[in-house]
Design an enzyme around this catalytic site. Sequence first.
Site, PDB file in Angstrom:
ATOM      1  N   LYS A 142       4.996   4.808  -1.268  1.00 46.71           N
ATOM      2  CA  LYS A 142       5.313   5.914  -2.131  1.00 46.71           C
ATOM      3  C   LYS A 142       6.487   6.794  -1.509  1.00 46.71           C
ATOM      4  O   LYS A 142       6.864   7.481  -2.669  1.00 46.71           O
ATOM      5  CB  LYS A 142       3.973   6.767  -1.437  1.00 46.71           C
ATOM      6  CG  LYS A 142       2.571   6.121  -2.100  1.00 46.71           C
ATOM      7  CD  LYS A 142       1.435   7.099  -1.477  1.00 46.71           C
ATOM      8  CE  LYS A 142       0.228   6.451  -2.143  1.00 46.71           C
ATOM      9  NZ  LYS A 142      -1.273   7.137  -1.394  1.00 46.71           N
ATOM     10  N   ALA A 199       0.702  -1.274  -0.136  1.00 43.21           N
ATOM     11  CA  ALA A 199      -0.058   0.045  -0.112  1.00 43.21           C
ATOM     12  C   ALA A 199       0.840   1.220  -0.029  1.00 43.21           C
ATOM     13  O   ALA A 199       1.992   1.104  -0.458  1.00 43.21           O
ATOM     14  CB  ALA A 199      -1.049  -0.196   1.164  1.00 43.21           C
ATOM     15  N   SER A 200       0.299   2.222   0.758  1.00 46.38           N
ATOM     16  CA  SER A 200       0.889   3.690   0.478  1.00 46.38           C
ATOM     17  C   SER A 200       2.252   3.848   1.307  1.00 46.38           C
ATOM     18  O   SER A 200       2.981   4.673   1.017  1.00 46.38           O
ATOM     19  CB  SER A 200       0.051   4.781   1.173  1.00 46.38           C
ATOM     20  OG  SER A 200      -1.224   4.761   0.166  1.00 46.38           O
ATOM     21  N   THR A 201       2.824   2.493   1.817  1.00 50.59           N
ATOM     22  CA  THR A 201       4.230   2.881   2.540  1.00 50.59           C
ATOM     23  C   THR A 201       5.192   2.888   1.467  1.00 50.59           C
ATOM     24  O   THR A 201       6.200   3.117   1.666  1.00 50.59           O
ATOM     25  CB  THR A 201       4.338   1.697   3.569  1.00 50.59           C
ATOM     26  OG1 THR A 201       4.366   0.479   2.725  1.00 50.59           O
ATOM     27  CG2 THR A 201       3.289   1.512   4.738  1.00 50.59           C
TER      28      THR A 201
END
Length: 616
Positions: A329, A325-327
């Site tokens: 980015k 997931a957004s980890t």
Amino acid sequence: MKLPDFAAEEKLFVRRACAAFGLVVVCFAALMVNLWHLQVQQHGYYQTRSDQNDIKMIPIAPRRGIIYDRNGTALVKNVTWYDVTVMPYKIKDMQALIQALTPVVGLTPEEIDSFRQALKQSSRYRPVVLKSELSEEEVARFAVNQYRFTGVEIDSYQDRQYPYGAALAHVVGYVSKINDRDYQRLNEMGVAENYAADHNIGKQGIERYYEPLLHGKTGYQEVEVDNHGRIVRVLKEVPPVAGKNIHLTIDLKLQQYVESLLKGQRAAVLIENPRDGAVLAMVSSPSYDPNPFVKGISYRAYETLLKNKDLPLINRVTQGLYPPASTVKPYMAMSALLNGVITPDTTYYGAPTWTLPGTQRRYRDWKKTGHGTLDVTKAIEESADTFFYQVAFDMGIDRIHEMLGKFGYGKSTGIDLKEEYNGLLPDRAWKQKVHKRAWYQGDTIAVGIGQGYWIATPIQMVKALDALINNGRVVTPHLLDSAQRGKNITHWQPEKPQPQIADAKSPYWSLIRRAMFGMANAPNGTGYKYFHTAPYGIAAKSGTSQVFGLKQNEVYNAKMIPVRLRDHVFYTAFAPYNDPKVAMALILENGGSEGVVAAPVVRQILDHIFLPDPPA
């Protein structure tokens, strides 16, 4: 009537007698020659054979090394157990012996039945266990009365015990009985002889990975025995060499504290020193008690563990597979900067949705109103999906796969545990091989925010974070600090150096770290509420991964979804910001329960580490 010719018969008899005598002489001569050959010519050979038959080697098990935490606290114990053994050939009346021993060592009917069964299957000249695991009181009573029981002895042996139970099961692991597969592996390694006196071998965790260090070297007694196998005298004794003691990087108190926060959750936490990859805490919840495995867990108990839907036997830190997931980015942004796809000044307009060029396919942002104009710093602070949709589209899957692979995704981290999965960092070749389909641009967009086919483990997330903290210097996570026998100490060293990611002097490394600090401390940051008051400075990045896909116009509502279909929640963080000493990852499967929320748990852990008296 013709009379018999006695003279002719006499001659025939004499000839036959001579022939028989000659045959006897020849046979006797052959016997004598053969005896001379055996007794004289081959005396040395048969003397050696005779010595081998008379001399036996009795192996002596070494003491297994102790495992300590970083502060010298023993995490395992070697416990001595005592058994009552009987040498059958020395016993004239077995029933009378059993009756006399019963009040001394507290024999139960079940133990007596088991003993009788063992007697039928054993040699009269080999000791048979009558009662196992005597208490100290029973050992003392027998010692006082031992003179009454000829042929009865107390045998002692050591077994492993895990005093901290489930708190360290996924780190320390356990030992258990050596099975056929273990013997085959030991034979292939050429070390089976070193296990001649052992019952157990490391099966999981540190016990398994460092088995060669912990086990030691088996000793032996060279004894003379009679033709019944009874020991006549000891000719030689070589004492065993104890296994090495191992000191881990784990902090037991921190491990127990984190475990207390995750109690009742399906969750994982990994805390490392980012400078050298030393693991300070590794907690996977729920866990299991390793102690029953030492003597052999029952089929029913093991089946219960296997069928438990919460998967307590899985180490979620190294074997839990989740979309990151957004980890990811920050690493997507760093990769785009290093490849010249964006600059620190590049801006995109963060609308509520992003449309894939050339199609009508729209991808939603988590924020319904959108974010407005975004540069890379603000995009990380607010975790803007639309910014990273565009970045992923511009990067393309080939460059994404190459760069994120350098951060450690899609491969083993090198942690000193056998229980680790590689995860999956997808690319064109993988999809063609597995799904028999070409790679689509829409696949790349999902990967750009850590979704789609991408799956990773929490330990991979921390390894990537370590590289970011170290300006691209990749470190290998490890649990071993040192191994010691006497004054000989060996410190952990990585098997091979890790390649540097890009230029360590690039200003982009500090830019991305500053953006993560903004996520936790800037008023527009998604973690501002929980982290901005920390006096030591926290930098962080959250993430939420879907367990199932939503339709284009469907709205996610956790309260209306079964617990096991709710999103997983992640946090990666490091602190203190100006001089990072801790890097960590947290996952709460399906968002946690009973009021356990990811960000507050991260704050509690970091406060526990850095504040002498953290707020209640």
